[in-house]
Design a protein around this motif. Structure first.
Motif, PDB file in Angstrom:
ATOM      1  N   ALA A   1      -0.318  -8.083  -2.822  1.00 51.26           N
ATOM      2  CA  ALA A   1       0.924  -7.985  -2.057  1.00 51.26           C
ATOM      3  C   ALA A   1       1.533  -9.384  -1.944  1.00 51.26           C
ATOM      4  O   ALA A   1       0.877 -10.397  -2.219  1.00 51.26           O
ATOM      5  CB  ALA A   1       0.635  -7.408  -0.677  1.00 51.26           C
ATOM      6  N   GLY A   2       2.759  -9.437  -1.524  1.00 46.74           N
ATOM      7  CA  GLY A   2       3.404 -10.730  -1.342  1.00 46.74           C
ATOM      8  C   GLY A   2       2.900 -11.439  -0.095  1.00 46.74           C
ATOM      9  O   GLY A   2       1.974 -10.983   0.588  1.00 46.74           O
TER      10      GLY A   2
ATOM     11  N   CYS B   1      -6.172   6.285   1.250  1.00 45.43           N
ATOM     12  CA  CYS B   1      -6.046   4.917   1.774  1.00 45.43           C
ATOM     13  C   CYS B   1      -6.985   4.713   2.949  1.00 45.43           C
ATOM     14  O   CYS B   1      -7.031   5.533   3.885  1.00 45.43           O
ATOM     15  CB  CYS B   1      -4.599   4.665   2.208  1.00 45.43           C
ATOM     16  N   ILE B   2      -7.739   3.619   2.914  1.00 44.75           N
ATOM     17  CA  ILE B   2      -8.583   3.201   4.036  1.00 44.75           C
ATOM     18  C   ILE B   2      -7.971   1.941   4.638  1.00 44.75           C
ATOM     19  O   ILE B   2      -7.785   0.934   3.926  1.00 44.75           O
ATOM     20  CB  ILE B   2     -10.030   2.930   3.595  1.00 44.75           C
ATOM     21  N   VAL B   3      -7.621   1.991   5.910  1.00 42.58           N
ATOM     22  CA  VAL B   3      -7.107   0.799   6.597  1.00 42.58           C
ATOM     23  C   VAL B   3      -8.258   0.215   7.407  1.00 42.58           C
ATOM     24  O   VAL B   3      -8.896   0.919   8.194  1.00 42.58           O
ATOM     25  CB  VAL B   3      -5.899   1.151   7.482  1.00 42.58           C
ATOM     26  N   SER B   4      -8.541  -1.067   7.218  1.00 46.50           N
ATOM     27  CA  SER B   4      -9.761  -1.663   7.770  1.00 46.50           C
ATOM     28  C   SER B   4      -9.435  -2.882   8.627  1.00 46.50           C
ATOM     29  O   SER B   4      -8.785  -3.828   8.177  1.00 46.50           O
ATOM     30  CB  SER B   4     -10.700  -2.062   6.630  1.00 46.50           C
ATOM     31  N   GLY B   5      -9.910  -2.852   9.864  1.00 47.02           N
ATOM     32  CA  GLY B   5      -9.731  -4.007  10.746  1.00 47.02           C
ATOM     33  C   GLY B   5     -10.014  -3.664  12.186  1.00 47.02           C
ATOM     34  O   GLY B   5      -9.542  -2.640  12.699  1.00 47.02           O
ATOM     35  N   GLY B   6     -10.784  -4.483  12.870  1.00 47.52           N
ATOM     36  CA  GLY B   6     -11.109  -4.261  14.278  1.00 47.52           C
ATOM     37  C   GLY B   6     -10.122  -4.962  15.193  1.00 47.52           C
ATOM     38  O   GLY B   6      -9.098  -5.505  14.758  1.00 47.52           O
ATOM     39  N   GLN B   7     -10.457  -5.004  16.468  1.00 48.15           N
ATOM     40  CA  GLN B   7      -9.584  -5.613  17.472  1.00 48.15           C
ATOM     41  C   GLN B   7     -10.062  -7.027  17.783  1.00 48.15           C
ATOM     42  O   GLN B   7     -11.204  -7.240  18.199  1.00 48.15           O
ATOM     43  CB  GLN B   7      -9.567  -4.770  18.749  1.00 48.15           C
ATOM     44  N   GLY B   8      -9.156  -7.986  17.599  1.00 49.27           N
ATOM     45  CA  GLY B   8      -9.465  -9.366  17.922  1.00 49.27           C
ATOM     46  C   GLY B   8      -9.177  -9.678  19.372  1.00 49.27           C
ATOM     47  O   GLY B   8      -8.567  -8.879  20.093  1.00 49.27           O
TER      48      GLY B   8
ATOM     49  N   ALA C   1       0.840  -1.206   0.000  1.00 50.99           N
ATOM     50  CA  ALA C   1       0.000   0.000   0.000  1.00 50.99           C
ATOM     51  C   ALA C   1       0.870   1.248   0.000  1.00 50.99           C
ATOM     52  O   ALA C   1       0.579   2.230  -0.724  1.00 50.99           O
ATOM     53  CB  ALA C   1      -0.920  -0.018   1.220  1.00 50.99           C
ATOM     54  N   ALA C   2       1.920   1.267   0.807  1.00 48.64           N
ATOM     55  CA  ALA C   2       2.816   2.429   0.842  1.00 48.64           C
ATOM     56  C   ALA C   2       3.482   2.641  -0.509  1.00 48.64           C
ATOM     57  O   ALA C   2       3.619   3.791  -0.977  1.00 48.64           O
ATOM     58  CB  ALA C   2       3.860   2.226   1.944  1.00 48.64           C
ATOM     59  N   GLU C   3       3.868   1.555  -1.147  1.00 47.78           N
ATOM     60  CA  GLU C   3       4.480   1.661  -2.483  1.00 47.78           C
ATOM     61  C   GLU C   3       3.498   2.280  -3.474  1.00 47.78           C
ATOM     62  O   GLU C   3       3.871   3.154  -4.273  1.00 47.78           O
ATOM     63  CB  GLU C   3       4.906   0.260  -2.944  1.00 47.78           C
TER      64      GLU C   3
END
Length: 354
Positions: A329-330, A228-235, A216-218
């Motif tokens: 991504a890799g 950029c939207i970063v998506s993810g809650g807390q597990g 994403a940074a690249e």
């Protein structure tokens, strides 16, 4: 005197027709002349008997020879059959032994891989799949060695074979679909990119997530107009929301300006990642409602690991994304097998539930 004896000797009755001795001798001679020669008959009979005996002996010898030859042929046939069976056994046994050894090696490899996956602490319990696979391979090895498959009736073998064939074909098709998107690069100058969340640790993202953030940074550096939207809650096993850790990494480690980063901290699955991110995009662009039908659809890229791109795009299309691309991504090469197999199960689960 001699003449008298020759002509008139009373003892000389050979010429006397009335002589009894002469008649007897004559009769005897007649009988002798008219009676078959017993010796000749017996001799002939003996020859015939000998011939018969010889013929019988020849016949018996021929029969004995034929029987002997038949026995010899049977012995040769039996020997050839035994040799063939021995050869077949000699060929079949190593094949069975080799197949059993290969399956056993695969079972031990699966156990070793389960331990390797467990040690990555990815936050999932999929490592148990490799333990279950090792047990299944162990049963398979025993079935090969003890011929359990032959013991099963046809009524059981046919359904089992069909189920296995369908499962293998389905798995192969899902793997082909996954591979088809593992090199997606997206388009240039997209309006938004969505980075899907993954495990975070205290102070750093997991290796899998770092691959996504670096990609994403690249992209963000090459396309300065993209948000950029970063998506993810807390597990349950994470110190904070994945979106928070992702934003920190992009801003402080990758050098991306914080104004280009939007956090979505409430999702726990890929479906929720894309649904919640889409709500943010619609809110920012006044899209997604009946009153904004004239507003153009924003272009969106989904950044995730290569093995995850196919399913992410599938979910996005199901949620109404129209202008969406994958950005692959890799991923850790040593965990690629685990991730691809896990993705096939996730794909099957999604298709069943949707």
């Amino acid at each position: 005197m001699m003449n008298e004896l020759q002509s008139g000797d009373p003892q000389d009755n050979r010429n006397d027709p009335h002589s009894t001795g002469s008649a007897a001798e004559t009769a005897s001679d007649t009988i002798a002349n008219n009676t078959p020669d017993t010796t000749s008959t017996n001799t002939a009979t003996g020859i015939s008997t000998d011939a018969t005996a010889t013929t019988s002996e020849y016949t018996n010898d021929t029969a004995t020879t034929a029987t002997t030859n038949s026995d010899a042929n049977d012995t040769t046939t039996t020997a050839a059959t035994n040799a063939t069976n021995a050869t077949a056994t000699h060929i079949h046994f190593p094949l069975r032994q080799t197949a059993t050894a290969i399956v056993c090696i695969a079972a031990f490899a699966s156990l070793w891989y389960a331990r390797a996956v467990y040690n990555t602490h990815t936050g999932t319990s999929f490592w148990l799949f490799w333990v279950a696979l090792a047990l299944a391979l162990g049963v398979w090895a025993a079935a090969i060695w003890f011929h359990w498959w032959r013991v099963l009736p046809s009524a059981a073998r046919i359904p089992i074979g069909i189920v296995l064939c369908v499962a293998l074909c389905s798995f192969g098709m899902s793997q082909a679909a996954i591979v088809s998107h593992m090199r997606d690069e997206g388009n240039r100058n997209l309006d938004y990119i969505i980075v899907l969340g993954a495990q975070v640790y205290q102070g750093s993202p997991s290796l899998v997530l770092r691959y996504r953030l670096d990609k994403a940074a690249e992209y963000l550096r090459a396309n300065p107009g993209t948000t950029c939207i970063v998506s993810g809650g807390q597990g349950p096993n994470e110190p904070y929301a994945e979106a928070r850790g992702m934003a920190d990494y992009l801003e402080h480690d990758a050098g991306i300006d914080a104004s280009r980063i939007i956090e979505e901290p409430n999702s726990s699955t890929t479906v929720e990642n894309l649904r919640n991110s889409r709500a943010i995009i619609d809110s920012a662009n006044n899209t997604g409602s009946s009153t904004s039908s004239t507003v153009s659809e924003p272009s969106i890229g989904i950044v995730t690991n290569d093995f995850h791109v196919f399913r992410s795009l599938q979910i996005a299309h199901d949620q109404g994304y129209t202008d969406v691309r994958g950005i692959a991504a890799g991923s850790p090469r040593d965990m690629l097998l685990n991730n691809m197999v896990r993705e096939s199960f996730a794909e099957a689960k999604y298709l069943i539930k949707r």
